[in-house]
Motif scaffolding. Structure first.
Motif, short mmCIF file in Angstrom:
data_model
loop_
_atom_site.label_atom_id
_atom_site.label_comp_id
_atom_site.label_asym_id
_atom_site.label_seq_id
_atom_site.Cartn_x
_atom_site.Cartn_y
_atom_site.Cartn_z
N GLN A 148 0.85 -1.19 0.00
CA GLN A 148 0.00 0.00 0.00
C GLN A 148 0.88 1.23 0.00
O GLN A 148 1.96 1.23 0.61
N ILE A 149 0.41 2.26 -0.67
CA ILE A 149 1.17 3.50 -0.77
C ILE A 149 0.26 4.68 -0.43
O ILE A 149 -0.93 4.67 -0.77
N TYR A 150 0.80 5.65 0.27
CA TYR A 150 0.10 6.88 0.59
C TYR A 150 1.04 8.03 0.26
O TYR A 150 2.12 8.15 0.85
N LEU A 151 0.64 8.88 -0.69
CA LEU A 151 1.43 10.04 -1.05
C LEU A 151 0.78 11.31 -0.51
O LEU A 151 -0.45 11.43 -0.53
N GLY A 198 4.89 11.38 -10.60
CA GLY A 198 5.70 10.22 -10.95
C GLY A 198 6.38 9.56 -9.77
O GLY A 198 7.14 8.61 -9.93
N ILE A 199 6.11 10.05 -8.56
CA ILE A 199 6.75 9.52 -7.35
C ILE A 199 6.24 8.12 -7.03
O ILE A 199 7.02 7.24 -6.67
N GLY A 200 4.95 7.88 -7.17
CA GLY A 200 4.37 6.57 -6.87
C GLY A 200 4.95 5.46 -7.73
O GLY A 200 5.22 4.36 -7.26
N ALA A 222 0.53 3.69 -11.84
CA ALA A 222 1.80 3.69 -11.12
C ALA A 222 2.29 2.27 -10.89
O ALA A 222 3.47 1.95 -11.11
N ALA A 223 1.40 1.38 -10.46
CA ALA A 223 1.78 -0.01 -10.22
C ALA A 223 2.20 -0.69 -11.53
O ALA A 223 3.20 -1.42 -11.58
N TYR A 276 3.87 -4.25 -12.12
CA TYR A 276 2.73 -5.02 -11.64
C TYR A 276 1.81 -5.32 -12.82
O TYR A 276 1.65 -4.49 -13.71
N VAL A 277 1.21 -6.50 -12.81
CA VAL A 277 0.29 -6.89 -13.87
C VAL A 277 -1.08 -7.22 -13.26
O VAL A 277 -1.18 -7.60 -12.10
#
Length: 151
Positions: A83-86, A94-96, A126-127, A132-133
């Motif tokens: 999980q990501i939180y920006l 483009g950070i994610g 982003a993934a 990621y697929v």
């Protein structure tokens, strides 16, 4: 008690986050500016058994957090989930994309899944940019993406 079928739809916004405003190409960051700083995490944010957590830095400024939890949930059973939180000002730059890739490579896991709302197009892009697929079962209510380490 009023009949539930006669109620009007709510005009309040739902739990979806606000859309990210497009960022000018000159405001996108270079991948070289992004680093991850490993941390302890909290019980549900990378600090539990099998978990990993990082702060995302853009230069010297904190841009957000990314973490991996070991979870046991359908439809996959036990698996690593990222999980990501920006921060709001870091979104759309483009950070994610870079953070997903760096955290996946630094992780102890060879296969990692990203669960996200089907409407969360920025996270899907982003993934996907990080390798990621799509791995969503047909009846799954969220979007599910899988990253696999290559030797």
């Amino acid at each position: 008690m009023p009949d539930p079928s006669s109620r009007r739809a709510s005009t309040r916004p739902g739990p979806k986050s606000r859309p990210v405003r497009p960022v000018a190409p000159e405001d996108r960051v270079s991948p070289n500016e992004i680093t991850l700083l490993r941390g302890k995490g909290t019980p549900k944010r990378g600090g539990g058994p099998g978990g990993e957590a990082w702060s995302i830095l853009c230069g010297q400024a904190r841009a957000g957090r990314i973490f991996i939890n070991w979870i046991d949930e359908p439809p996959l059973g036990p698996h690593a989930s990222i999980q990501i939180y920006l921060n709001r000002q870091s979104q759309g730059r483009g950070i994610g994309r870079v953070a997903y890739r760096l955290a996946s490579l630094e992780s102890q896991y060879d296969t990692i899944y990203a669960h996200m709302r089907k409407s969360n197009e920025p996270s899907k892009r982003a993934a996907a940019a990080a390798g990621y697929v799509d791995a969503s079962p047909p009846t799954y209510s969220q979007h599910l993406m899988r990253w696999t380490r290559t030797s």
